[in-house]
Every structure is written in structure tokens, then in C-alpha cells.
Design an enzyme around this catalytic site. Sequence first.
Site, mmCIF file in Angstrom:
data_model
loop_
_atom_site.group_PDB
_atom_site.id
_atom_site.type_symbol
_atom_site.label_atom_id
_atom_site.label_comp_id
_atom_site.label_asym_id
_atom_site.label_seq_id
_atom_site.Cartn_x
_atom_site.Cartn_y
_atom_site.Cartn_z
ATOM 1 N N GLY A 126 61.606 -41.574 -36.719
ATOM 2 C CA GLY A 126 62.534 -42.291 -35.864
ATOM 3 C C GLY A 126 62.659 -41.702 -34.479
ATOM 4 N N ASP A 130 66.250 -28.143 -46.071
ATOM 5 C CA ASP A 130 65.368 -28.306 -44.899
ATOM 6 C C ASP A 130 66.050 -27.773 -43.647
ATOM 7 O OD1 ASP A 130 63.023 -29.017 -43.635
ATOM 8 O OD2 ASP A 130 63.681 -31.053 -43.190
ATOM 9 N N LEU A 131 66.637 -26.592 -43.742
ATOM 10 C CA LEU A 131 67.468 -26.068 -42.662
ATOM 11 C C LEU A 131 66.635 -25.210 -41.702
ATOM 12 C CD1 LEU A 131 70.402 -26.275 -41.773
ATOM 13 C CD2 LEU A 131 70.882 -24.178 -43.029
ATOM 14 N N ASN A 186 67.063 -28.211 -37.110
ATOM 15 C CA ASN A 186 68.211 -28.888 -37.712
ATOM 16 C C ASN A 186 69.497 -28.097 -37.574
ATOM 17 O OD1 ASN A 186 66.715 -31.115 -38.522
ATOM 18 N ND2 ASN A 186 66.224 -30.239 -40.528
ATOM 19 N N ILE A 238 66.616 -38.771 -26.080
ATOM 20 C CA ILE A 238 66.789 -37.313 -26.064
ATOM 21 C C ILE A 238 65.908 -36.604 -27.081
ATOM 22 C CG2 ILE A 238 69.145 -37.461 -25.198
ATOM 23 C CD1 ILE A 238 70.107 -36.999 -28.068
ATOM 24 N N GLU A 267 62.794 -37.192 -30.637
ATOM 25 C CA GLU A 267 62.043 -38.050 -31.538
ATOM 26 C C GLU A 267 61.607 -37.255 -32.759
ATOM 27 O OE1 GLU A 267 57.561 -37.516 -29.594
ATOM 28 O OE2 GLU A 267 58.702 -39.360 -29.215
#
Length: 610
Positions: free
Chosen positions: A305, A455-456, A460, A299, A301
Site C-alpha cells: 500500500g 514484526d517490530l 514499525n 509520505i 509506501e
Amino acid sequence: MGSETGRNCVDLWSEIVRSEQQQQNDQVIYRRRKSAKIPQDAVPSNQLSSGGEGNLPHRVSLVAPGPNERISWNRSLSTRGRTSMAVGACVDYHQPQVKQAKRRGRPPVPKGKVVKPLSFDKERAYFEEVDAFELEEESPSPKNYGTWVRANQNDSVAIPHLSSRLQKWLKCKRLNHSCGPTSTLSKILGTPSMTLTPIGGDDFDPFCLKSTPKKSSIKVGLPLHYVESTSNEMEDVANESCEDIEFAVKKFSLASTSPLHSYQSNQFATLLAVCGQSVPTTFQDVFSKYCDLQNITKIGEGTFGEAFMAGNYVCKIVPIDGDFRVNGEVQKRSGELLEEVVLSRTLNCLRGREGDGHNACTTFIETVDLQVCQGSYDPALIRAWQDWDEKHRSENDHPKEFPDTQCYVVFVLEHGGRDLESFVLLNFDEARTLLVQVTAALAVAEAAYEFEHRDLHWGNVLLSRNDSVTLEFNLEGKKMFVKTFGLVVSIIDFTLSRINTGEDILFLDLSSDPDLFKGPARDKQSETYRKMKEVTEDCWEESFPRTNVLWLLYLVDILLHKKAFEHTSKNVRDLRSLKKRLDEYQSAREAILDPFFSDLLAYQVVSCEV
């Protein structure tokens, strides 16, 4: 002879007088002869001038027109000094005359001023300083003068500086070995380490791996699980002097950057212990718990990862500890993943199941399970990856390139929906509840753990719709009910986050990644990273809740400029007014009290039993 000579002179003179009288009678007119080109072969070579071929000899002829015989005088002309009229008449004017350039002299020196010679003292001093710096940095003198150091010669290894937490722990050990704070750090450093067979050794067989036994010698605690084993290595360390303990802590602590193999083994062993494992497992064992392997789909990448859907859960696979690059980046180490694992488990405590309820929320994505795997990708995962690649053209490396000895960390997470970048907001109410849910969640995490996401970005923030009307938050003993309008927010990806568990401070030192702050100008996400650096002054261990406000400002900009939804001009003015007020707040706990959220919140005091 004299008479003869005199007679000749008289005769010559009389002849000259007679010719002049005849010329006066005939009214002789003198004029210049026109220059005429004579063929070269018609002129004797001894009469050619040195000026060039085809020109007439340098002479003048005076011609008297008339029927009588022409009388002419021929006289050699000198070309010394100015060019005579006769010579000038014979010059070929068809060729341009080149004038010699006049030599320019130096400009006159102004009166009363003295011209000083040029001085290069500043330049010379600058380059001497540069040369000295380069020699000092690039060409240091050898430690042992007159000798060469061999590659296998033992030398003292530079030990990194201890973090503040480790220094406090060492002070306690110096005062009294038997007492001290019962902290996570003390447990990690005071617990004997596991003895592991080197991964990928000569006798290693990846197909002989077994799943984690149901009953293992693991002490379960929150937020960490710890291994109880009997190893003599750390027991010896505990019995040593404080100086030896300090050296050992520097060598084996989580904050160390020593490249020693034993240190890496300890990190990997601790990661296994936190995940409740004694040995790595396989992908098949992990995914088979949640779905049929044939139903796995990819779903998403990222750089570090891949994300796969397994039943109702999302499995994020992150390769670790490899010696080669993945997707152009160096693989993460066990220590880096260890902090993210601990942080994820700590945020799970905010869900109120195991906490006291003083600070609680369900906005942060739930981590259902964490597993360390080893081996090649399962064929079902390869098939799912290739299906995604055909539809979306993957930017990541093909997973079949991983060797059989590759290790991974698998995060099993609840499914939070689609990210804000691809989610379609319907109206201004959904935009408002998005902002209030994110603000309330950050406020709760700030109060509980001094949490900063850092890191919002809109990738995210996950969104999904359900039938809910309100969502409950507990903030410092106050219960808040937030209107959802059927929209639920989930926050993911805590790689760059900072948290204080009360026992340890976990953070990522972003100063080691300068490229993060070199994004394009006027890009909202890149600008937010640079603003964070200004706020923290590149000291990422300390608490700076202002960074959470910076990401709230980023989300407001996204709603104003990137997302399309039904709104009025008043709604736009309200968002812009909120942005101005947010710029004055120093934390999410201050921002949640803004008037923009007042009609979306209902408060109730939580009764706490002592």
C-alpha cells in the site's frame, strides 16, 4: 664338364688366396661407410628400400683405402630378427623413435583376500523409492477407473479443517441451539448476511456510489460493528441440523480457504459491516473529511500500500480482492484485512476510553477511522504520488494502473512521527526511554489480549518529540509512570500480529510464507524471524510471548550497531548486560521488571471500584 668345373673352382680359389696375400701386404683397414644421401633420381627404383624414399639400399661395403683399385664385397643382408649393423647405419636418426607403451596388467590380488564384485543394491533401492514417490505424488490414479473426468463435472470440494474456536461454537450448537456463549463469532455466524450486488457487474456504475448514510441499520459494538438485515440464507443455516451447520461453517467461516464466490462475498460483506458501511465509498469522500484534497501529500509506501498525509492524520491505502499483482505481490483478500481491522479496533480499547483501565496504554497507534473504497485513484492522490516519485523514485506500481472496479481499505491513523530507521537519537536517555516504552506497551498488551506483534522492526517504531515528562501505563492494576525525556514512541503495522480478544483469536499463519524466513544470514531482522519460527515451532495460533522478547533483543542490537547517539562506554556495557538478561526472559511482562528500567519507572496502585 666335370674337369671344366673343377678347373674353374681351382682358378677361383687361387685367385682368392692371392688377393688375401695382397691385402695383408698392404695392411688393409676395414671401416664403416658413412651414410650419405643420394638423390632419388640417381638411385634406381628397384633398389629403393621399402623403409622410405631417399635412403640407401640395405647393403654393406668394405672399403680398403689406397692408391690401388678398390676391392669391395657386396652382400645382401637379412633384416629378420635384430636389425643388423648395416641396416642400423642407414636409419635416419633425425626422426625420434616412438616407443610402444607397455600394456599394464591388473594389480595383483593380496594374498588371503577375495575381491568381491561391486554391489549397487542400495543405489537401486534408493532410486526405486524415489520413482515410487514421484509416481504417487505427481501421477495419481483417477478416481473413476476407465473414465475421464470432464472439466464441468461436479465433484466434492475439499473442506478445510475447522479452527478450535469454530469447533467450540459447533459443540455449543449441538448441545442447545438457544443457548451458548455470546461471542463475536456467534454474532458473525448467527447474523444474517447482507445481500450485495456483485462488484464490477454489468450494471455497475462507479460514479453512482454514495457515501455511507449517517443513520444506517448498523448495530455498533466493540470491537466489531454488525449488520442487521433480513436474509434467508443464514436463517436457513441456523435451522438445519448440526451436521449441516458444521458444513456451512466450514464453507463460510473466516478460517476457510474455499475459493467459492459466495464465500468471498461474505468476507467482503463482513468487512463492510465492521467498517460501518453498506456499500463502498470513494477516496474523495474519505479524504475530504480531514483536509483539502489539494493539500494531500505522500509520505511513504510499502509492498501492500501507500501512505498519504491528510491534515493531521495518515491515510494508509491497501488494495484488496484484485485479480492482478500489485508491486509484484498477490493482493490481500477481504478476510486478511478483516482480521487486521478487528485487531486495530481492539488495540484502540487499550487507550482507556472504553476499557476498565486495568490494562491501558497509548503507545499503539490510534486507528481513527476505517473505510472501504472502490474506484480509481483520485487526481489529487495521483499528483501526490508523482511528486513523491520525482523526489524518491518510487518502487511501487503507478496507481493509475488500477481499474475502476478496484477495491481498497483505507486506514486513517494518528500521525506518530518518523520511524526509528530515519529518526536521530540525541543521547542515551532517549535510547533508554525508547526501550522502556516499547517494553511497557508490549507488557500491557500481553496482559490484556495475549498480544504478540511479531514484526517490530525499526520501520514499525515511530518517534516524535514533545514537552512531556512522563507517560502513563496501567499494567494489571498497577499504574506506571515512565520518564520520556521529551520522546514519545508509537507502534504501528499489525499485519503479522496475534491477539486474543477473549472471543476470537486473530493471527496470520506465517507457515504459508516460507520466504519470510529465508533472509540473509547475520541480518538482525531476518534472524529474528527465524528465531520466532523456532520458538513457535511453526504453530502460529498459540500464544508465545517469547516472540515479543525476541524483538526487544532486536531493538537492543539496533541501538548497539545501527544508531549513533551520545553515549559512554558504561552505557554500552549496560546495553550489552541488558541483552544478556533479556535472553532469559519469556515475556515482556518479565522484561519490564529488569533493573535496567528501574530508575525510569514509578509505580502506583490503581483503585478499582467493584
